[in-house]
Design an enzyme around this catalytic site. Sequence first.
Site, short mmCIF file in Angstrom:
data_model
loop_
_atom_site.label_atom_id
_atom_site.label_comp_id
_atom_site.label_asym_id
_atom_site.label_seq_id
_atom_site.Cartn_x
_atom_site.Cartn_y
_atom_site.Cartn_z
N TYR A 96 42.69 35.60 28.22
CA TYR A 96 42.43 34.88 29.48
C TYR A 96 43.41 35.38 30.56
CZ TYR A 96 40.44 31.06 32.21
OH TYR A 96 39.76 30.32 33.16
N LYS A 108 44.21 29.83 37.38
CA LYS A 108 43.74 28.44 37.18
C LYS A 108 44.90 27.46 37.31
CE LYS A 108 39.31 29.03 36.32
NZ LYS A 108 38.34 28.76 37.39
P1 NAP Z 1 29.20 32.15 36.50
O1 NAP Z 1 27.85 31.61 36.28
O2 NAP Z 1 29.40 33.61 36.34
O3 NAP Z 1 29.72 31.67 37.94
C1 NAP Z 1 30.82 32.29 38.59
C2 NAP Z 1 30.45 32.37 40.04
O4 NAP Z 1 31.55 32.86 40.85
C3 NAP Z 1 29.29 33.35 40.27
O5 NAP Z 1 28.28 32.72 41.02
C4 NAP Z 1 29.96 34.46 41.06
O6 NAP Z 1 29.07 35.15 41.92
C5 NAP Z 1 30.96 33.65 41.86
N1 NAP Z 1 31.90 34.51 42.56
C6 NAP Z 1 32.74 35.44 42.02
N2 NAP Z 1 33.40 36.07 43.03
C7 NAP Z 1 32.97 35.52 44.19
C8 NAP Z 1 33.25 35.74 45.56
N3 NAP Z 1 34.13 36.66 45.96
N4 NAP Z 1 32.62 34.97 46.51
C9 NAP Z 1 31.72 34.04 46.14
N5 NAP Z 1 31.38 33.80 44.87
C10 NAP Z 1 32.00 34.53 43.89
O7 NAP Z 1 30.25 31.47 35.50
P2 NAP Z 1 30.69 29.95 35.25
O8 NAP Z 1 31.24 29.95 33.87
O9 NAP Z 1 29.61 29.02 35.62
O10 NAP Z 1 31.94 29.80 36.21
C11 NAP Z 1 32.03 28.78 37.20
C12 NAP Z 1 33.45 28.22 37.23
O11 NAP Z 1 33.68 27.50 36.01
C13 NAP Z 1 34.54 29.28 37.33
O12 NAP Z 1 35.58 28.80 38.14
C14 NAP Z 1 35.01 29.37 35.88
O13 NAP Z 1 36.33 29.86 35.76
C15 NAP Z 1 34.93 27.91 35.51
N6 NAP Z 1 34.97 27.63 34.05
C16 NAP Z 1 34.12 28.27 33.21
C17 NAP Z 1 34.18 27.99 31.84
C18 NAP Z 1 33.27 28.70 30.86
O14 NAP Z 1 33.59 28.72 29.67
N7 NAP Z 1 32.17 29.24 31.29
C19 NAP Z 1 35.10 27.05 31.35
C20 NAP Z 1 35.95 26.40 32.26
C21 NAP Z 1 35.87 26.70 33.62
P3 NAP Z 1 28.51 36.59 41.39
O15 NAP Z 1 27.78 36.35 40.13
O16 NAP Z 1 27.69 37.06 42.52
O17 NAP Z 1 29.74 37.45 41.18
#
Ligand code: NAP
Length: 262
Positions: free
Chosen positions: A157, A164
């Site tokens: 990570y 984070k």
């Molecule tokens: P995801 O579907 O890949 O979503 C991440 C989003 O961030 C995507 O829409 C991506 O857009 C966007 N992004 C990245 N760079 C950007 C920028 N410069 N400007 C605007 N948008 C941008 O993954 P997710 O897991 O749902 O993640 C959402 C949040 O949840 C994140 O903060 C992640 O760290 C958090 N989270 C995830 C998990 C897990 O296990 N999945 C657990 C805890 C927390 P593009 O696709 O166009 O790059």
Amino acid sequence: MGFLTDKRALITGIASNRSIAWGIAQAMSNQGARLALTYQNEKLRPRVEKFAQEFNAEFVAPCDVTTDSQIDTLQESVQEKWSDLDIVVHSIAFAPREQLEGMYLDAVNREGFNQAHDISSYSFSALARSFSPMMHNGNGSFLTLTYLGAMRSMPGYNVMGLAKASLEANVRYCAQSLGNQGIRVNAISAGPIRTLAASGIRGMKSMMDYYEKMSPLGRGVTIEEVGNAAAFLCSDLASGITGEIVYVDGGFNSVGFSQAML
Ligand code: NAP
């Protein structure tokens, strides 16, 4: 009538129907919220437009959070469509792929550190500063997504854990800045979920297996469960909650050792 009826919610970070933001949009829409969705670039626009139709979202708009002018333009277009705003969901994180490989100290460099913190943490403050003046109705709400890697070290990570940790502090400082306007700021710390962003983390399968053995619920969590908690936290039902990191992880963070591991 749902508990978000007529609340206007701006939701960032829908990249696919596995995105946590997709689960949040669905839950908020089910509770009667009026939605607007953002997309990072033109490549993602058709996909987000399709999701917007599914959720009856009122409009979609571009925003790459690395650029101040794009945040300003987004604010202007939201202001033009809706004069008031109730909810902003920040579901955005990024670190260069090589930052998430191997041991933290072997991978980290200045550029990767800055990029991870800029996109995954600073952007939350930038959105809070731009959109809080549009929250006139009392009980406006900002929400972001974090992970336990902010509090504990996790293999792979790496710099995202530091970003984070910064984001979680950001929640507390934004809550302090905006509390006197009746605006609340919280985060959900979600358990691991298979999304596009998570596919960059090595060893996801082993991590999920371990989660299932260690968490009191004996399973991972879903984007629907995170979405429902998000809808609650952004609603008037949560009017006394701000500056909090709320775990939606099946209780994993609360356990030292589980029965299933014996
Ligand atoms: P995801 O579907 O890949 O979503 C991440 C989003 O961030 C995507 O829409 C991506 O857009 C966007 N992004 C990245 N760079 C950007 C920028 N410069 N400007 C605007 N948008 C941008 O993954 P997710 O897991 O749902 O993640 C959402 C949040 O949840 C994140 O903060 C992640 O760290 C958090 N989270 C995830 C998990 C897990 O296990 N999945 C657990 C805890 C927390 P593009 O696709 O166009 O790059």
